[in-house]
Design a protein around this motif. Structure first.
Motif, PDB file in Angstrom:
ATOM      1  N   TYR A  12       0.836  -1.207   0.000  1.00  0.00           N
ATOM      2  CA  TYR A  12       0.000   0.000   0.000  1.00  0.00           C
ATOM      3  C   TYR A  12       0.872   1.258   0.000  1.00  0.00           C
ATOM      4  CZ  TYR A  12       0.532   1.432   4.900  1.00  0.00           C
ATOM      5  OH  TYR A  12       1.023   1.912   6.081  1.00  0.00           O
ATOM      6  N   VAL A  15       2.044   1.891  -3.562  1.00  0.00           N
ATOM      7  CA  VAL A  15       0.969   2.514  -4.350  1.00  0.00           C
ATOM      8  C   VAL A  15       0.806   3.979  -3.946  1.00  0.00           C
ATOM      9  CG1 VAL A  15      -1.492   2.443  -4.864  1.00  0.00           C
ATOM     10  CG2 VAL A  15      -0.208   0.305  -4.672  1.00  0.00           C
ATOM     11  N   LEU A  40      -8.348   1.683  -8.817  1.00  0.00           N
ATOM     12  CA  LEU A  40      -6.969   1.585  -8.312  1.00  0.00           C
ATOM     13  C   LEU A  40      -6.602   0.120  -8.078  1.00  0.00           C
ATOM     14  CD1 LEU A  40      -4.698   3.626  -7.325  1.00  0.00           C
ATOM     15  CD2 LEU A  40      -5.458   3.096  -5.019  1.00  0.00           C
ATOM     16  N   SER A  41      -7.574  -0.611  -7.496  1.00  0.00           N
ATOM     17  CA  SER A  41      -7.365  -2.022  -7.186  1.00  0.00           C
ATOM     18  C   SER A  41      -7.113  -2.818  -8.471  1.00  0.00           C
ATOM     19  CB  SER A  41      -8.590  -2.547  -6.417  1.00  0.00           C
ATOM     20  OG  SER A  41      -8.867  -3.869  -6.738  1.00  0.00           O
ATOM     21  N   ALA A  51      -5.934  -0.998  -1.623  1.00  0.00           N
ATOM     22  CA  ALA A  51      -6.189   0.271  -2.316  1.00  0.00           C
ATOM     23  C   ALA A  51      -6.729   1.310  -1.340  1.00  0.00           C
ATOM     24  CB  ALA A  51      -7.178   0.044  -3.463  1.00  0.00           C
TER      25      ALA A  51
END
Lengths: 479, 479
Positions: A12, A15, A40-41, A51
């Protein structure tokens, strides 16, 4: 407790950092809508949960905001920081009389009230500390010790605690043994003992400019002279300036906060630390390194210490748990290198030993790994608070306000328009139950009267927001 | 708990004192049989229980002994004490360099072992302290404090604790207010801060001779000179000698232990305390009064303090709970009179504040009356131990041994034949796992090389008996 797979913690963050970079590079601009969590996922092949976690993280930092029934939007661009505060040259002459004492004492007497919105402190809010678990460690210590913690502790400090502190030094690559460590009553006692060990009244000590006001007070109270060395708000003390000072004046010791210096927030790059230690080793000047903020870094890695580069034992490393874990326990330490014998004697003569129960409790807390766990959370919280406070100050203060960009620690160093006297601001703010630390107390020679220090140790809240807004309005009125 | 009527506590003591007086006056001689418990009860119109209590009390003190199926017999006559140790004149010149440092450090390094029979300490055995109840007070503090004792305590110390300490001063007739008190990390920090507040390096401090070795160490470490004043083993410092020293040399402060001085055990009579304070007030010399043993009196009443006679605020009163309640908690205090502002500043600058949890725990312990209760028991135990140790030394040591007769505190000051070097004795004793404090470390100028200090903080036991016997044999061998 949720099971965690190795690396999941990273996912995470990876990201989130990707999104943060896009904001920084102006690919995503303030007000832009972000991809939905589902999108996003899908895009990154991560779970919805991960996400969400990435967005929560960015929201916590104040970079994005969620708008009800609409999604996430860019709120702030961390690259669009205000300008940095400027360096002021303190002049090359040692000073005998420290003059800002009265102002400091007055400020501190004001700080004691718990009622006020206290931006003058450089320490964590109690709500960020693991109170219940620490209490458990105290009870464990009382039960486990055959003397119920009533016996004097070793003058050098509890052996298990010294072992834990030696282990802590792994974080900065240190190879410290328990017998290299001496426990003190907080970092300040460590610094005082270091100064006592290597100086006598009348000697000159080199310090950063600006420096923590407590350092000026200690130096004066020991009858020492001081010479302030210009210090860059990002990279720390000016090595050429320091070298010149040492050549011209007889400098008995150098006292620095290389990591996240207070108030400037500067963190000396590691190669400069190496050069500093080389210089001082060559000149045979002891370096008292105050690393009290070193563990509170925001980046991926803890900055190294000067002690790491110390081959000859000239560095007297000082730190404590007062800023990161338990202020009221008064437990700090010194790793005094070749000055250990002298420091041990001073400690034993002046206060015999530190309290037994707090040492044993912290030894227990550290030994079961709770400190490392707590530090991870504390660092995240402080980073978030740092960004939030910065944004609010940029929003509420005049445009010409310059703000430091600390990569760790507890404080922002703020330069206002030079017509503003922050001591007057301090007095005005007090009428609104707000306290700040005026710039003048952080130097004896340079003129920081239009600077101030704001501590962000208190978690973000409406009250904090309101406090900074009020402060901004007062500054605007004085402009 | 048993109900106690007022005065009942007194009854058995009155009877016991009557018997003790008869022994002292040689009406009852060593070996004489005492009246039976039944007889005693009848004669004095007291219950059997009270009569038993009176005999138990005398037996505890070692004055009488019970012989199976035969009754109680006189065992020891407290009036037949050995001669007192003699006073040695240290000479009238201030000294710059303290020379006994190495010996002290060596001795202390030896003292750390828990295996040995340690007669070198001047502190109570842990078994005499209310460990479980203190732990309860710690837990209470952690629960009761809204910040779980994590917050910095006030620089001047916890307000409730200062209130309790102000109340303690009633015991010596003091009228102290909580705001007159500043909490320190033990008595030694109090003494160091007092010296720092009223002296600068190069100044001369007047002390008793003999004095506690820690006092010499502190004075040297602060770069001060010292002048030793002859001190009577019963009545304390020689006031004429002190007056002369002040007239001839510029004395910046006087540092004394007027109650149960360490090592001599002398207790200055109250009228001499008054004269001392008058003298120092007139000469404008601050008096640092170390009263760490004041509460451990054996008589009916606590001796007054010099602070009691202080009308101008020249007395800087220092004490702690380290000798009477909780050594490892490191809680002491100073009542610095007119030097409060300076002392406060020094404390704040050098160590910010003392640990919060230990202060709050002790505040609780004192506030519920547990300290007074504990002190009563501790005094009785120490008095008994003092007599027991004295008797054993008289029994096991050569006849020319001179022994102090302390009326409080923890130590006996013993003068041996002047051909005996107690430092050599110390080395020999160590081979038998016994430690003592050699006389030489208690003065810098006077020759106490045939003196030694024996601490009686450890309750009487076969092991203690054996230790003193071994020591006596070593002395005899060296004679």
């Amino acid at each position: 407790m949720k099971l965690k797979f190795p690396g999941e913690d990273h996912l995470y963050l990876q990201v989130a950092e990707g999104v943060e970079k896009m904001i920084g590079d102006d690919i995503l601009r303030i007000g832009d809508k972000l991809p939905s969590v589902r999108m996003l996922s899908k895009e990154h092949g991560i779970s919805m949960g991960t996400a969400f976690q990435a967005y929560y993280h960015l929201e916590g930092k104040g970079l994005i905001e969620s708008r009800p029934k609409s999604g996430y939007y860019v709120r702030f661009n961390p690259r669009r920081f205000a300008d940095l505060p400027q360096q002021i040259d303190p002049g090359p002459t040692p000073i005998e009389k420290v003059t800002n004492q009265d102002m400091v004492m007055e400020m501190i007497s004001r700080m004691t009230s718990h009622e006020i919105m206290n931006f003058a402190l450089a320490s964590p809010s109690i709500e960020l500390l693991p109170a219940a678990k620490l209490s458990k460690s105290v009870m464990h210590a009382l039960r486990a010790d055959q003397h119920h913690c009533l016996q004097y502790e070793h003058a050098q400090g509890n052996p298990e605690l010294r072992k834990q502190i030696a282990k802590l030094s792994f974080n900065w690559g240190g190879k410290i043994k328990p017998e290299d460590v001496l426990i003190t009553s907080g970092c300040m006692e460590a610094v005082v003992m270091a100064l006592r060990a290597v100086t006598t009244a009348g000697d000159t000590v080199a310090v950063e400019c600006p420096s923590y006001f407590g350092i000026y007070q200690v130096i004066e109270s020991l009858g020492l002279k001081l010479i302030e060395i210009p210090t860059d708000p990002v990279t720390g003390i000016d090595l050429d300036g320091l070298e010149q000072a040492i050549s011209k004046h007889s400098v008995a010791a150098c006292l620095l906060v290389p990591n996240f210096s207070n108030p400037s927030g500067s963190c000396m790059p590691d190669d400069r630390k190496r050069k500093l230690v080389q210089l001082l080793t060559q000149k045979n000047v002891p370096l008292i390194e105050d690393d009290i903020y070193g563990e509170m870094y925001f980046g991926r890695q803890r900055p190294r210490t000067c002690k790491y580069f110390d081959t000859e034992g000239i560095v007297m490393y000082c730190s404590s748990l007062s800023k990161s874990l338990a202020p009221g326990y008064r437990v700090g330490w010194i790793i005094p290198g070749k000055h250990m014998a002298r420091v041990s004697t001073i400690k034993m003569i002046h206060s015999i030993s530190c309290a037994t129960v707090t040492q044993q409790a912290l030894a227990h807390f550290l030994s079961i790994g709770r400190y490392e766990y707590h530090l991870k959370n504390l660092r995240k919280a402080l980073h978030t608070q740092c960004l939030r406070y910065t944004q609010a100050i940029m929003q509420y203060f005049p445009e010409d306000t310059r703000i430091s960009r600390p990569q760790g620690g507890f404080v922002l160093w703020i330069e206002l328009n030079k017509h503003i006297n922050t001591y007057e601001l301090c007095v005005e703010a007090m009428k609104h139950q707000i306290s700040i630390a005026p710039g003048s107390i952080f130097s004896n020679n340079a003129n920081y009267s239009h600077y101030m220090r704001i501590g962000y140790g208190k978690p973000w809240s409406d009250k904090v927001d309101k406090g900074l807004k009020t402060l901004g309005n007062l500054v605007k009125k004085m402009s």
